[in-house]
Design an enzyme around this catalytic site. Structure first.
Site, PDB file in Angstrom:
ATOM      1  N   CYS A 140      -6.294   3.458 -10.728  1.00 12.95           N
ATOM      2  CA  CYS A 140      -4.962   2.998 -11.076  1.00 12.95           C
ATOM      3  C   CYS A 140      -4.021   3.601 -10.040  1.00 12.95           C
ATOM      4  O   CYS A 140      -4.400   4.528  -9.330  1.00 12.95           O
ATOM      5  CB  CYS A 140      -4.601   3.455 -12.488  1.00 12.95           C
ATOM      6  N   CYS A 148      -5.140  -1.278 -13.391  1.00 14.07           N
ATOM      7  CA  CYS A 148      -3.750  -1.728 -13.274  1.00 14.07           C
ATOM      8  C   CYS A 148      -3.672  -2.759 -12.152  1.00 14.07           C
ATOM      9  O   CYS A 148      -4.409  -2.683 -11.177  1.00 14.07           O
ATOM     10  CB  CYS A 148      -2.778  -0.569 -13.069  1.00 14.07           C
ATOM     11  N   CYS A 184      -8.115  -0.984  -0.736  1.00 17.13           N
ATOM     12  CA  CYS A 184      -8.861   0.206  -1.149  1.00 17.13           C
ATOM     13  C   CYS A 184      -9.651   0.772   0.025  1.00 17.13           C
ATOM     14  O   CYS A 184      -9.950   0.063   0.983  1.00 17.13           O
ATOM     15  CB  CYS A 184      -9.839  -0.146  -2.268  1.00 17.13           C
TER      16      CYS A 184
END
Length: 173
Positions: free
Chosen positions: A12, A88, A96
């Protein structure tokens, strides 16, 4: 039965509420089969006290929970993840790190209980709901037949789990 323990990372943005809830819930519910961690792209630096309160109320261990950067899990010395779940929508949309071992990923978006404004009871109710939605997803996840399911079917099941009750509606990544 396999003695393998699967590593799971809940991501998140702030790593203070939903990902923390996921980590604590999976560590107990999947004990012996799964080891859960959590992290954030922009960690708050502390766990939301309502998350701790909810986990305590449900009997989950909170020792060792901390808000930390996902960079902790992207290095060569980090545990290799088997599964990564974003909880989220903003974290799901971020670029990422490249994860070692190419873990399976899915988006399990849930509304942010930390964004709820109102009375103490309203906020705690939002955390209770987020914990319930996560526990339902985690229960579905840990009951998947890991040893006898192919990767494509497993990925499909992971996406379906992300669309369970409480989903923010963002499509799975």
């Amino acid at each position: 039965m396999s003695d393998r323990i699967y590593n799971v990372l809940f991501l998140c943005t702030g790593n203070s509420a939903r990902s923390i809830l996921g980590e604590a819930i999976l560590n107990r519910e999947g004990k012996g089969r799964f080891r859960a961690f959590s992290a954030g792209s922009q960690p708050k630096g502390q766990v939301n006290p309502y998350a701790i309160r909810e986990l305590d109320a449900l009997g989950y261990a909170t020792d060792g929970l901390s808000s930390k950067s996902w960079d902790v899990f992207s290095g060569a010395e980090a545990p290799q993840m088997d599964f990564i779940f974003t909880v989220c929508d903003s974290a799901a949309g971020e670029a990422c790190p490249v994860w070692i071992g190419h873990p399976m990923t899915a988006h399990w978006g849930i509304e942010d209980p930390a964004a709820v404004e109102g009375s103490d009871a309203d906020i705690q109710k939002a955390f209770a709901q987020a914990a319930r939605f996560l526990k339902n997803r985690i229960t579905a996840f840990i009951n998947l037949p890991m040893a006898s399911i192919d990767r494509m079917a497993l990925e499909r099941h992971l996406r379906e789990i992300g669309s369970m009750e409480g989903s923010t509606g963002r499509s799975a990544s």
